[in-house]
Design a protein around this motif. Structure first.
Motif, PDB file in Angstrom:
ATOM      1  N   ASP A   1       3.043  29.794 -75.225  1.00 15.99           N
ATOM      2  CA  ASP A   1       2.229  28.593 -75.468  1.00 15.99           C
ATOM      3  C   ASP A   1       2.432  28.036 -76.868  1.00 15.99           C
ATOM      4  O   ASP A   1       2.238  26.841 -77.100  1.00 15.99           O
TER       5      ASP A   1
ATOM      6  N   ASN B   1       5.438  22.455 -74.066  1.00 17.60           N
ATOM      7  CA  ASN B   1       5.906  21.565 -73.002  1.00 17.60           C
ATOM      8  C   ASN B   1       7.362  21.897 -72.719  1.00 17.60           C
ATOM      9  O   ASN B   1       8.080  22.365 -73.606  1.00 17.60           O
ATOM     10  N   GLN B   2       7.771  21.645 -71.490  1.00 13.52           N
ATOM     11  CA  GLN B   2       9.098  22.108 -71.083  1.00 13.52           C
ATOM     12  C   GLN B   2      10.182  21.524 -71.982  1.00 13.52           C
ATOM     13  O   GLN B   2      10.256  20.306 -72.183  1.00 13.52           O
TER      14      GLN B   2
ATOM     15  N   TRP C   1       2.313  24.460 -67.180  1.00 14.67           N
ATOM     16  CA  TRP C   1       3.530  23.873 -66.585  1.00 14.67           C
ATOM     17  C   TRP C   1       4.460  24.966 -66.064  1.00 14.67           C
ATOM     18  O   TRP C   1       5.153  24.755 -65.067  1.00 14.67           O
TER      19      TRP C   1
ATOM     20  N   ASN D   1       2.976  26.560 -62.733  1.00 18.04           N
ATOM     21  CA  ASN D   1       2.984  25.687 -61.558  1.00 18.04           C
ATOM     22  C   ASN D   1       4.371  25.458 -60.969  1.00 18.04           C
ATOM     23  O   ASN D   1       4.508  24.758 -59.969  1.00 18.04           O
ATOM     24  N   LEU D   2       5.402  26.046 -61.574  1.00 14.86           N
ATOM     25  CA  LEU D   2       6.758  25.832 -61.060  1.00 14.86           C
ATOM     26  C   LEU D   2       6.988  26.624 -59.767  1.00 14.86           C
ATOM     27  O   LEU D   2       6.391  27.682 -59.562  1.00 14.86           O
TER      28      LEU D   2
END
Ligand code: G3I
Length: 318
Positions: free
Chosen positions: A50, A55-56, A92, A95-96
């Protein structure tokens, strides 16, 4: 007398602490003790997913670099913590789908471990953290749900590719003594090595409590792992108590610290001991266990506690 790190060096071990970025930036007393007493540093939060990839494919190195730079200035080694964990991992990632999650994991490891691969300060990584549940079964994390246990070997292979010279560890809690969970860990490490997965270190966190007693057969337990051919280390030692402190509880805590240090000294393949912070001013314990605390070796005002003396005397061979 000499600081902890001088005695540890004389014994061929490291004595480390976890560091938090905010007091490191803001408090002279925190910085001075961290620099003087310890020869090994683990970032408490700054290298977690984190923090490093919120973010990706957008990486933030500010906290991680600050701690690596501090360690470099003070001639300390960094143990990276941690590449793959179920906690402090952004939504993120969670949730992949399976294929995208595996790709994201490999990319994260390549970027984070790759950033410090040529930096001599960073010598080791917790590649996977806490893959077991409290009973010694595979933790039913989003990693496991999506990828099965294959993510573990995959993570080690990705870490090896990113930083071929780093010592690569698997790390967990409640595995210090001989019990069902440590035996599950033992079987996993043996199996991974039989498949040539590049795991060459086992970390025993050591979040202990004076209320629950000292784990049984710690030295024998870490020795059985060492006999598999891996390095062993105590990675996150703290010994909490029901607050407030009393002289009796301080004494009991000091014997636990002493016994952990002595277990490491007794096992040739034990590289050292990291304490999960050093001052009771900054510790995860009271937030998680509201009636417990005082788990570290300095009090909130940076005064040394009996546990400091216990660590010192054990390292000094006294
Ligand atoms: O960064 C946010 C900040 O933006 C926000 O304002 C603030 C408000 O609460 O929270 C901050 O995040 C906190 C984070 O530490 C950084 O300070 C989290 O709430 C807090 O839960 C988090 O706690 C960390 C915990 O891991 C999370 O699981 C502890 O500091 C850290 O000591 C602890 O360390 C773990 C090891 O990594 C693995 N083994 C167990 C050990 C103890 O739980």
């Amino acid at each position: 007398d000499q600081p902890l790190r001088a005695h540890a060096e004389a014994r061929g071990k490291f004595i480390g602490t976890a560091l938090s970025t905010s007091p490191l930036a803001n408090e002279t007393a925190y910085r001075n003790i961290a620099a003087t007493e310890f020869n090994q540093i683990t970032p408490e939060n700054a290298m977690k997913w984190d923090a490093t990839e919120p973010n990706q494919n957008q990486f933030n190195w500010s906290g991680a670099d600050a701690i690596v730079n501090f360690a470099t200035q003070n001639n300390q080694q960094i143990h990276g913590h941690t590449l793959v964990w179920h906690s402090q991992t952004p939504a993120w990632v969670q949730n992949l789908g399976a294929d995208a999650m595996r790709t994201a994991m490999r990319n994260h490891i390549a970027q984070v471990a790759g950033r410090y691969a040529s930096n001599p300060t960073l010598v080791s990584w917790d590649v996977v953290n806490e893959v077991f549940d409290d009973n010694g079964n595979m933790r039913n994390s989003f990693w496991y749900q999506r990828l099965g246990d294959t993510y573990i070997a995959d993570a080690f292979r990705a870490a090896k590719a990113a930083d071929p010279d780093a010592r690569l560890c698997i790390n967990d809690y409640n595995v210090e003594g001989i019990n069902a969970k440590s035996t599950a860990m033992y079987n996993l490490v043996r199996s991974l090595r039989a498949q040539n997965v590049p795991v060459d270190c086992v970390g025993f966190q050591g979040h202990l409590s004076t209320q629950y007693g000292f784990p049984s057969q710690v030295q024998q337990n870490v020795q059985r792992f060492a006999d598999l051919g891996v390095q062993v280390r105590f990675t996150e030692i703290d010994i909490r108590m029901l607050t407030p402190r009393t002289a009796a509880k301080d004494t009991q805590q000091a014997t636990y610290y002493r016994d952990i240090v002595n277990a490491c000294l007794a096992v040739t393949q034990c590289a050292g001991i990291t304490i999960w912070g050093f001052t009771d001013k900054y510790s995860w314990v009271p937030e998680t266990f509201p009636s417990e605390g005082a788990a570290l070796i300095y009090d909130e005002n940076y005064a040394q506690k009996p546990s400091y003396t216990a660590v010192h005397n054990a390292l000094a061979g006294g």
